[in-house]
Design a protein around this motif. Structure first.
Motif, PDB file in Angstrom:
ATOM      1  N   GLY A   1      -2.449  -7.415   8.462  1.00 55.26           N
ATOM      2  CA  GLY A   1      -3.051  -8.717   8.163  1.00 55.26           C
ATOM      3  C   GLY A   1      -2.828  -9.708   9.298  1.00 55.26           C
ATOM      4  O   GLY A   1      -3.728 -10.466   9.667  1.00 55.26           O
TER       5      GLY A   1
ATOM      6  N   ARG B   1      -5.054  -8.970  12.138  1.00 57.30           N
ATOM      7  CA  ARG B   1      -6.445  -9.393  11.853  1.00 57.30           C
ATOM      8  C   ARG B   1      -6.582 -10.900  11.700  1.00 57.30           C
ATOM      9  O   ARG B   1      -7.631 -11.374  11.283  1.00 57.30           O
ATOM     10  CB  ARG B   1      -6.901  -8.780  10.525  1.00 57.30           C
ATOM     11  CG  ARG B   1      -7.144  -7.309  10.580  1.00 57.30           C
ATOM     12  CD  ARG B   1      -7.560  -6.869   9.190  1.00 57.30           C
ATOM     13  NE  ARG B   1      -8.064  -5.524   9.200  1.00 57.30           N
ATOM     14  CZ  ARG B   1      -8.173  -4.770   8.114  1.00 57.30           C
ATOM     15  NH1 ARG B   1      -7.817  -5.261   6.944  1.00 57.30           N
ATOM     16  NH2 ARG B   1      -8.636  -3.557   8.200  1.00 57.30           N
ATOM     17  N   ARG B   2      -5.515 -11.619  11.939  1.00 52.38           N
ATOM     18  CA  ARG B   2      -5.473 -13.089  11.760  1.00 52.38           C
ATOM     19  C   ARG B   2      -5.908 -13.470  10.341  1.00 52.38           C
ATOM     20  O   ARG B   2      -6.671 -14.417  10.135  1.00 52.38           O
ATOM     21  CB  ARG B   2      -6.369 -13.791  12.782  1.00 52.38           C
ATOM     22  CG  ARG B   2      -5.935 -13.579  14.224  1.00 52.38           C
ATOM     23  CD  ARG B   2      -6.679 -14.552  15.142  1.00 52.38           C
ATOM     24  NE  ARG B   2      -6.246 -14.430  16.520  1.00 52.38           N
ATOM     25  CZ  ARG B   2      -6.840 -13.656  17.433  1.00 52.38           C
ATOM     26  NH1 ARG B   2      -7.883 -12.924  17.094  1.00 52.38           N
ATOM     27  NH2 ARG B   2      -6.384 -13.625  18.663  1.00 52.38           N
ATOM     28  N   ALA B   3      -5.397 -12.708   9.353  1.00 51.31           N
ATOM     29  CA  ALA B   3      -5.832 -12.925   7.960  1.00 51.31           C
ATOM     30  C   ALA B   3      -5.091 -14.070   7.279  1.00 51.31           C
ATOM     31  O   ALA B   3      -5.498 -14.469   6.198  1.00 51.31           O
ATOM     32  CB  ALA B   3      -5.622 -11.634   7.165  1.00 51.31           C
ATOM     33  N   TYR B   4      -3.974 -14.562   7.891  1.00 52.15           N
ATOM     34  CA  TYR B   4      -3.173 -15.572   7.189  1.00 52.15           C
ATOM     35  C   TYR B   4      -3.226 -16.913   7.913  1.00 52.15           C
ATOM     36  O   TYR B   4      -2.947 -16.977   9.108  1.00 52.15           O
ATOM     37  CB  TYR B   4      -1.711 -15.107   7.069  1.00 52.15           C
ATOM     38  CG  TYR B   4      -1.598 -13.689   6.593  1.00 52.15           C
ATOM     39  CD1 TYR B   4      -2.133 -13.322   5.358  1.00 52.15           C
ATOM     40  CD2 TYR B   4      -1.015 -12.706   7.392  1.00 52.15           C
ATOM     41  CE1 TYR B   4      -2.067 -12.008   4.927  1.00 52.15           C
ATOM     42  CE2 TYR B   4      -0.943 -11.398   6.967  1.00 52.15           C
ATOM     43  CZ  TYR B   4      -1.471 -11.053   5.736  1.00 52.15           C
ATOM     44  OH  TYR B   4      -1.421  -9.755   5.321  1.00 52.15           O
TER      45      TYR B   4
END
Ligand SMILES: C[S@@+](CC[C@H](N)C(=O)[O-])C[C@H]1O[C@@H](n2cnc3c(N)ncnc32)[C@H](O)[C@@H]1O
Length: 369
Positions: free
Chosen positions: A258, A261-264
């Protein structure tokens, strides 16, 4: 991607239900395969470069059998556990160093299947590591066992007398002492960050149970604005949020994948650190993670990462009887990751060893704007 449903493991269900840990409904542990946290994942992702020479395998199998038999005879004769395990771990370390990876991989199951393992698994530390109640190696409850944290008292006290005797040795091994020092260093680094900046913000990647928070003077003195912990394991996240409720700490579910993927959308921090994570990350993932982690670091802030060093001597015992393989690194390997991750003109970096050189640390500081 592998999914391990928490509900599949009765001992974990019991833990969650009986200890007041809140885990989001339907939460399940997802192993993202970025960190190689089982021996199966290591095998799946390891480049197969070595070949096992049959004559070497025969010779080393015979040597291993003698070593294991000697340990079993020692237990049967009532020899002190520390003497037996110290000699055994030393011999396994030597054997591991004498052979290539392909030969060593053939020796591991022979050790695990030998009757001496029934003695060694009486040690709560060895048993928890081998059995993997959370589904992967190096979970935070395992660390609680060698941190000698009160939450592990019950599992130690309910072990056999021999098990507690072996534990007295394994929990004082140099690698265990280094792990406890790592926790102290993390707490000191958080405290130093709070001295450096007012309302400091801290991010722990792969926080586990965030036990360093219990040692932090800055947290106790309410000097931190926030201390975010991120971990793939929803039980660990639940334990942090239960044990540190009402403080500046907040744990969230999240994975290395995550982050990559720069999801946060977590904002930025004065200190970002990863402890007990790089030991499972191949070089390329370690570099990409550091690049993403540096995006979370404010100007003047720093990223710290720790790794068990290639000087440890417990590696053979860990990989056999604990089924706990680690990616060990030298100071040069740490520099290699740093140099592959950041532009040297924008940071200052340092690499240093802990007191007994079993853990090596890297720190990358961003220039202030
Ligand atoms: C050895 S523990 C370290 C815990 C804590 N940081 C400490 O130093 O005591 C490793 C932790 O890394 C977490 N972890 C491993 N791989 C991960 C991944 N790919 N994404 C997020 N967390 C991960 C595990 O769930 C576990 O809590």
């Amino acid at each position: 991607m592998k999914l391990f449903r928490i509900a599949a493991n009765p001992s974990i269900l019991h833990l969650v239900a009986s200890k007041g840990i809140t885990v989001a409904q339907g939460s399940e542990l997802k192993l993202d395969e970025q960190s190689l946290i089982t021996s199966q994942l290591i095998k799946k992702h390891a480049p197969a470069v070595d070949v096992a020479d049959a004559a070497v395998v025969r010779e080393k199998t015979a040597q291993l059998a003698l070593t294991l038999d000697l340990a079993r005879q020692g237990f049967e004769a009532g020899e002190p556990a520390a003497t037996i395990v110290d000699r055994l771990a030393g011999r396994l370390h030597e054997l591991r160093n004498q052979v290539n990876a392909a030969v060593w991989q053939q020796l591991i199951p022979l050790a695990q299947e030998h009757p001496v393992s029934a003695f060694l698994k009486q040690d709560p530390f060895t048993r928890w590591s081998f059995d993997k109640p959370r589904g992967y190696s190096g979970d935070a409850s395992l660390l609680d066992i060698y941190y000698k944290h009160p939450s592990a008292d019950e599992i130690v006290a309910s072990s056999t007398e021999l098990g507690r005797e072996i534990y007295a040795y394994t929990s004082e091994a140099a690698s265990s002492a280094a792990g406890r020092e790592r926790r102290d260093i993390l707490a000191r680094t958080v405290d130093a960050t709070a001295e450096r900046v007012e309302n400091a913000e801290v991010l722990a990647i792969a926080c586990g149970h965030l036990r360093e928070a219990e040692l932090s003077r800055a947290l106790a003195g309410k000097k931190l604005k926030r201390w975010v912990g991120l971990d793939q394991d929803p039980i660990s996240v639940g334990i942090v949020n239960r044990d540190l409720a009402g403080t500046a700490v907040e744990a969230v579910d999240g994975s290395v994948k995550g982050i990559l993927r720069r999801a946060y959308n977590l904002g930025t921090f004065d200190l970002v650190y990863a402890s007990g994570l790089y030991d499972y990350l191949p070089r390329a993932v370690g570099i990409r993670l550091m690049q993403r982690a540096m995006e979370f670091v404010k100007p003047g802030g720093e990223f710290l990462f720790a790794n068990f060093s290639d000087e440890i001597t417990t590696d053979g015992y860990m990989e056999t009887f604990m089924d706990w393989p680690l990616i060990l690194r030298s100071a040069d390997d740490m520099w290699d990751i740093i140099n592959g991750s950041v532009d040297k003109n924008t940071v200052e970096a340092e690499v240093f060893y802990g007191t007994n050189r079993n853990i090596v640390y890297g720190v990358v500081r961003k220039h202030a704007e």
